[in-house]
Design an enzyme around this catalytic site. Structure first.
Site: not given
Ligand code: BGC
Length: 393
Positions: A222, A123, A358, A294, A148
């Site tokens: 991812h 983010r 990740e 998360d 992302h």
């Molecule tokens: C994020 C999550 C998100 C997910 C899918 C992850 O990398 O940290 O908050 O919901 O990706 O978008």
């Protein structure tokens, strides 16, 4: 009359025969177009097939790589997405340990499942950052924040692919040119991501990028793992270790507050292997904010290749090690999967049906000067490496 109908019958059967042959040729072309590098002496293989078309008419291809031990990984040119990854369990049965879909459309609406992420993984607060006094505005595609890479990040574009076969294994070199101001990011960014599936059962990922204008970059992968190879089971029984003494607490919008908090004495302490589910539901403000894990863990060690995490599923015996040159790792326990997406095995992906590991730089680094820099200048080469190593225990 008799002779006439006999002639008709012969013509008809010849025609049917011809149609059947050409149809079956078409379908075999579509499913499995074997390439030149297929079936080398060491028994590694690469095959290529059609995977569909994007809404704007681009062809998507799927490459299936098989290493000398029969580990098989499929990757599509859309988003460099890893669609399947089959590894053996302790009884020698192969199982697919990643979530995925069998069509382009579902991938385009999925939460980045299996995909390459860029230009900025994770983010950026309010979708804004500045470089040399110039402010850039990005899509706010996650509440008030940027996530992302934006509306059409690297997960939704079609990459050029080139097969690799060498002594170490089989691979795919993916390249993409992200044009100046694509998704609001400055600079023409030339990106190369190489996946190598080695005969040592490692998936080595090498990311490089260059720019012609000062910019920011933070690339990651991812994939959603479930080492049981059965996504109808959750991952709470997976045993996780993370080589990190600190993590980054977040605010209510999942942006790091800037604090580096010691994991000791918290549910975020994975310095010794622990079941993911052991403390995920305890009363903890940070776990509540994200509905589970998360968060970004700050890895011990320097910028060299180091062990970041391990994941173990006792029943199957599958063990995975993550090594990286990156300073951090986001551990995401599938908290926002809600059962609405149906995967390739016709299972609805429910909350905690997979875990993402990740490797990356810190979230919101462009706005936090105390975090390691994510700036890339013209003349520099961005290069990071991450390895997912598969074995049995
Ligand atoms: C994020 C999550 C998100 C997910 C899918 C992850 O990398 O940290 O908050 O919901 O990706 O978008």
């Amino acid at each position: 009359m008799k002779t006439k109908s006999a002639v008709y019958a012969i013509v008809l059967s010849l025609l049917t025969c011809f149609m059947i042959t050409s149809c079956s040729n078409n379908s075999s072309n579509k499913e499995q177009k074997t390439t030149s590098s297929d079936m080398k002496k060491d028994s590694t293989a690469i095959s290529k097939s059609d995977f569909g078309t994007t809404p704007d008419g681009k062809k998507v291809e799927q490459y299936t790589l098989t290493n000398a031990n029969g580990i098989e990984m499929s990757v599509i040119t859309l988003g460099g997405i890893i669609t399947t990854l089959k590894t053996p369990d302790k009884d020698g049965n192969m199982g697919d340990i990643v979530l995925g879909f069998d069509n382009v459309d579902t991938y385009l609406e999925s939460p980045y499942i299996g995909a390459l992420i860029g230009r900025f993984g994770n983010r950026i607060a309010k979708g804004k950052f500045s470089l040399d006094g110039e402010e850039y505005t990005l899509a706010t595609n996650d509440g008030s924040n940027h996530l992302h890479g934006g509306d059409k990040g690297f997960d939704k574009v079609v990459w050029e692919a080139q097969e690799i076969t060498n002594a170490s294994g089989v691979g795919l070199k993916l390249t993409y040119l992200s044009k100046d101001m694509e998704e609001g990011y400055p600079g023409n960014l030339e990106v190369t991501v190489t996946y190598m599936l080695t005969n040592e059962d490692d998936l080595e990922i090498d990311y490089t990028a260059t720019t012609d204008k000062k910019t920011i970059v933070n690339l990651t992968q991812h994939t959603y793992f479930n080492l049981s190879a059965d996504p109808s089971q959750d991952i709470l029984d997976h045993v996780l270790s993370v080589d990190a003494s600190a993590f980054l607490p977040i605010d209510g919008t999942l942006i790091p507050t800037g604090e580096l908090r010691d994991v000791a004495g918290t549910p975020f302490d994975f310095t010794s292997p622990k079941k993911v589910g052991k403390e995920i539901a305890v009363d903890n403000e940070q776990l509540k904010l994200a509905k589970g894990y998360d968060h970004c863990w700050v890895l011990n060690g320097d910028g060299g290749m180091k062990e970041a995490a391990t994941l173990y599923h006792e029943k199957s015996g599958r063990f995975m090690k993550v090594l990286t040159t990156e300073p951090a790792i986001q551990v995401y326990t599938g908290n926002f999967l809600d059962g609405t997406l149906t995967g390739k095995e016709k299972v609805n992906y429910a909350e905690r049906s997979a875990i993402c590991l990740e490797t990356e730089h810190y979230p919101d680094a462009p706005n936090k000067s105390e975090f390691p820099s994510v700036v890339l200048e013209p003349g520099q080469t961005y290069n990071t490496k991450t390895t997912y190593s598969f074995s049995l225990k």
